[in-house]
Structure formats: structure tokens, C-alpha cells
Design a protein around this motif. Structure first.
Motif, PDB file in Angstrom:
ATOM      1  N   THR A  36      -0.356  19.577  10.998  1.00 14.97           N
ATOM      2  CA  THR A  36      -1.013  19.240   9.737  1.00 14.97           C
ATOM      3  C   THR A  36      -0.007  19.401   8.602  1.00 14.97           C
ATOM      4  OG1 THR A  36      -1.661  21.529   9.359  1.00 14.97           O
ATOM      5  CG2 THR A  36      -3.228  20.124  10.574  1.00 14.97           C
ATOM      6  N   LYS A  37      -0.367  18.913   7.437  1.00 11.40           N
ATOM      7  CA  LYS A  37       0.503  19.109   6.269  1.00 11.40           C
ATOM      8  C   LYS A  37       0.686  20.588   5.986  1.00 11.40           C
ATOM      9  CE  LYS A  37      -0.301  14.802   3.870  1.00 11.40           C
ATOM     10  NZ  LYS A  37      -0.796  14.173   2.639  1.00 11.40           N
ATOM     11  N   GLU A  38      -0.377  21.360   6.193  1.00  9.70           N
ATOM     12  CA  GLU A  38      -0.282  22.803   5.966  1.00  9.70           C
ATOM     13  C   GLU A  38       0.717  23.449   6.921  1.00  9.70           C
ATOM     14  OE1 GLU A  38      -3.926  21.226   4.289  1.00  9.70           O
ATOM     15  OE2 GLU A  38      -3.218  21.147   6.353  1.00  9.70           O
ATOM     16  N   LEU A  40       3.223  21.882   8.429  1.00  7.27           N
ATOM     17  CA  LEU A  40       4.552  21.410   8.034  1.00  7.27           C
ATOM     18  C   LEU A  40       5.084  22.229   6.867  1.00  7.27           C
ATOM     19  CD1 LEU A  40       4.151  17.541   8.287  1.00  7.27           C
ATOM     20  CD2 LEU A  40       5.530  19.018   9.765  1.00  7.27           C
ATOM     21  N   HIS A  41       4.202  22.530   5.925  1.00 10.67           N
ATOM     22  CA  HIS A  41       4.609  23.345   4.785  1.00 10.67           C
ATOM     23  C   HIS A  41       5.013  24.746   5.243  1.00 10.67           C
ATOM     24  CE1 HIS A  41       4.855  24.756   0.689  1.00 10.67           C
ATOM     25  NE2 HIS A  41       4.060  25.757   1.008  1.00 10.67           N
ATOM     26  N   SER A  44       8.338  24.546   7.058  1.00 10.20           N
ATOM     27  CA  SER A  44       9.438  24.295   6.124  1.00 10.20           C
ATOM     28  C   SER A  44       9.776  25.546   5.322  1.00 10.20           C
ATOM     29  CB  SER A  44       9.120  23.128   5.203  1.00 10.20           C
ATOM     30  OG  SER A  44       8.092  23.448   4.294  1.00 10.20           O
ATOM     31  N   TYR A  51       9.649  19.805   4.000  1.00 12.86           N
ATOM     32  CA  TYR A  51       8.883  19.202   5.094  1.00 12.86           C
ATOM     33  C   TYR A  51       8.755  17.696   4.966  1.00 12.86           C
ATOM     34  CZ  TYR A  51       4.362  18.749   2.628  1.00 12.86           C
ATOM     35  OH  TYR A  51       3.352  18.394   1.798  1.00 12.86           O
ATOM     36  N   MET A  52       8.929  17.150   3.775  1.00 13.55           N
ATOM     37  CA  MET A  52       8.867  15.693   3.632  1.00 13.55           C
ATOM     38  C   MET A  52      10.042  15.022   4.334  1.00 13.55           C
ATOM     39  SD  MET A  52       6.083  15.090   2.073  1.00 13.55           S
ATOM     40  CE  MET A  52       6.182  13.435   1.456  1.00 13.55           C
ATOM     41  N   TRP A  57      10.340  11.041   6.044  1.00 12.11           N
ATOM     42  CA  TRP A  57       9.545  10.475   4.958  1.00 12.11           C
ATOM     43  C   TRP A  57      10.390  10.404   3.712  1.00 12.11           C
ATOM     44  CZ3 TRP A  57       4.981  14.258   5.998  1.00 12.11           C
ATOM     45  CH2 TRP A  57       4.308  13.837   7.130  1.00 12.11           C
TER      46      TRP A  57
END
Length: 63
Positions: A36-38, A40-41, A44, A51-52, A57
Motif C-alpha cells: 500500500t502507499k502507507e 511504501l512510505h 522509504s 517511495y515515489m 514513478w
């Protein structure tokens, strides 16, 4: 950006750092699961990377 192997970390060590199970990190590495984005954050922040950029990306700006 270095991989966890290049950093000398096992899957278990990364899982412990992120408070998830071995199978979650293993699943990410084998493309069975997608973070999830969470997550990935969190990854990172633990490994000091944006994380982008983890999946190539690009930042987009509006005109």
C-alpha cells in the motif's frame, strides 16, 4: 538505492523493522503482493529513499 541484500538484511529483519510478517515482505519481493502507499512510505522512511522512485514513478506538474 540499495536492495535489502546489498544492505545485508534478511527478509526477517526487514519484516521486524516494518512490524509485518516474513511472508508479507517475501510476497512483495516475489510480486505476489503489492504494498500500500502507507507501506511504501514506511519502507522509504526506514531505508531513507523516496517511495515515489521505488517503482519508477515520476513527479508530474500541471501546466
Amino acid at each position: 538505492m540499495k536492495s535489502r541484500v546489498e544492505l545485508g538484511l534478511s527478509i526477517s529483519e526487514v519484516a521486524n523493522l516494518c512490524n509485518v510478517t516474513y511472508s508479507v515482505i517475501s510476497g512483495y519481493e516475489s510480486n505476489r503482493y503489492y504494498p500500500t502507499k502507507e507501506m511504501l512510505h514506511l519502507l522509504s522512511s526506514k531505508f531513507n529513499m523516496d517511495y515515489m522512485c521505488m517503482y519508477g514513478w515520476l513527479y508530474k506538474t500541471s501546466i
